[in-house]
Design an enzyme around this catalytic site. Sequence first.
Site, mmCIF file in Angstrom:
data_model
loop_
_atom_site.group_PDB
_atom_site.id
_atom_site.type_symbol
_atom_site.label_atom_id
_atom_site.label_comp_id
_atom_site.label_asym_id
_atom_site.label_seq_id
_atom_site.Cartn_x
_atom_site.Cartn_y
_atom_site.Cartn_z
ATOM 1 N N ASN A 9 25.716 6.592 24.625
ATOM 2 C CA ASN A 9 26.257 6.062 23.376
ATOM 3 C C ASN A 9 25.143 5.249 22.735
ATOM 4 O O ASN A 9 24.858 4.142 23.166
ATOM 5 C CB ASN A 9 27.481 5.182 23.677
ATOM 6 C CG ASN A 9 27.955 4.437 22.444
ATOM 7 O OD1 ASN A 9 27.575 4.749 21.326
ATOM 8 N ND2 ASN A 9 28.805 3.423 22.662
ATOM 9 N N LYS A 11 25.009 3.904 19.870
ATOM 10 C CA LYS A 11 25.433 2.839 18.940
ATOM 11 C C LYS A 11 24.596 2.937 17.657
ATOM 12 O O LYS A 11 24.274 4.047 17.231
ATOM 13 C CB LYS A 11 25.332 1.478 19.626
ATOM 14 C CG LYS A 11 26.067 1.500 20.972
ATOM 15 C CD LYS A 11 26.281 0.175 21.588
ATOM 16 C CE LYS A 11 27.034 0.372 22.907
ATOM 17 N NZ LYS A 11 27.379 -0.891 23.547
ATOM 18 N N HIS A 95 36.154 2.847 20.981
ATOM 19 C CA HIS A 95 35.184 1.987 21.669
ATOM 20 C C HIS A 95 35.532 0.521 21.416
ATOM 21 O O HIS A 95 35.992 0.161 20.333
ATOM 22 C CB HIS A 95 33.766 2.301 21.184
ATOM 23 C CG HIS A 95 32.716 1.630 22.009
ATOM 24 N ND1 HIS A 95 32.369 0.310 21.835
ATOM 25 C CD2 HIS A 95 31.977 2.082 23.040
ATOM 26 C CE1 HIS A 95 31.440 -0.007 22.726
ATOM 27 N NE2 HIS A 95 31.184 1.049 23.478
ATOM 28 N N GLU A 97 33.806 -1.945 20.693
ATOM 29 C CA GLU A 97 33.161 -2.554 19.520
ATOM 30 C C GLU A 97 33.918 -2.195 18.247
ATOM 31 O O GLU A 97 33.983 -2.992 17.311
ATOM 32 C CB GLU A 97 31.682 -2.120 19.458
ATOM 33 C CG GLU A 97 30.871 -2.863 20.512
ATOM 34 C CD GLU A 97 29.653 -2.122 21.015
ATOM 35 O OE1 GLU A 97 29.219 -1.144 20.389
ATOM 36 O OE2 GLU A 97 29.132 -2.532 22.079
ATOM 37 N N GLU A 167 35.800 0.849 30.123
ATOM 38 C CA GLU A 167 34.661 -0.011 29.837
ATOM 39 C C GLU A 167 35.140 -1.458 29.734
ATOM 40 O O GLU A 167 35.651 -1.865 28.681
ATOM 41 C CB GLU A 167 34.010 0.390 28.507
ATOM 42 C CG GLU A 167 33.462 1.791 28.492
ATOM 43 C CD GLU A 167 32.399 1.951 27.416
ATOM 44 O OE1 GLU A 167 31.257 2.258 27.775
ATOM 45 O OE2 GLU A 167 32.705 1.722 26.234
ATOM 46 N N GLY A 173 26.755 -4.297 27.434
ATOM 47 C CA GLY A 173 25.568 -4.897 26.832
ATOM 48 C C GLY A 173 25.222 -6.264 27.385
ATOM 49 O O GLY A 173 24.394 -6.978 26.841
ATOM 50 N N SER A 213 26.912 -1.605 31.097
ATOM 51 C CA SER A 213 25.665 -1.921 31.800
ATOM 52 C C SER A 213 25.354 -0.971 32.950
ATOM 53 O O SER A 213 24.865 -1.389 33.997
ATOM 54 C CB SER A 213 25.671 -3.373 32.290
ATOM 55 O OG SER A 213 25.744 -4.265 31.183
#
Length: 250
Positions: A9, A11, A95, A97, A167, A173, A213
């Site tokens: 991904n 991003k 996701h 985010e 996730e 991250g 991560s």
Amino acid sequence: MRTPVMAGNWKMYKTAAQTSDFFAQFSPAVAASTHAEIVICAPFVDLPAAVEAARSTSIGIGAQDVFWLKEGAYTGEVSAPMLAAIGCQWVIVGHSERRQYFDETEETVFKKTVAALEAGLTPIVCVGERLEEREAGATESVLAQQFEGGMQGLDAQQFARIVIAYEPVWAIGTGKTATPEMAQAAHAFLRSRIEGHFGNSAAAACRILYGGSVKPDNVRGLMAQPDIDGALVGGASLIPASFAAIVNYL
Ligand code: PGA
């Protein structure tokens, strides 16, 4: 029996030119890998370059989001048939985010998942708890709610075509990976919910990826867990050698 999926991904990173450069290094490094499906989810504007670069490889290309209607006056949005038409096969839906910064809800996750399936795309539907939810002991109730709202409304045939990504938001991250045991517990919980709703064989067949991560040095421990069927990789998927090392974890 479940073929692993190793998905990157990207991003909001890389231009089209950088996309082509990435594939020039990454494709040969994974050319001999047949144990897993390999996917790169790139920004919308990079997708044509990615599809082109991956054409003679087995690497699948995906988007990172999609709108739920086919077309219309929705400035800035991209539809599932548009993605399919340029050669995309995958799309990330829900996701964290997007949930956090762009008001994604269970309802929109569900609608996007259905739209992706209707266009022939494979949705990677993301779930996961925030740090405060984990600390409050609410991990399972959060996952149950996300499963219920985002996926439970699918019919059996639709459900059979999705991939789920667990996730934990606190691991994305941050360099803080869930331990293989923590991830395994969440995956087993999700699989039990799938079994409860869609039955035994659907639960046994569904691929649940871990994300947060994932790096070359921790992927093997995660992949050794019985209910972890692949990885959704952010930061480490930007560098050809590190994502190739993750794909080639065996
Ligand atoms: P990360 O991102 O690997 O950089 O933690 C994972 C993701 O957000 O999919």
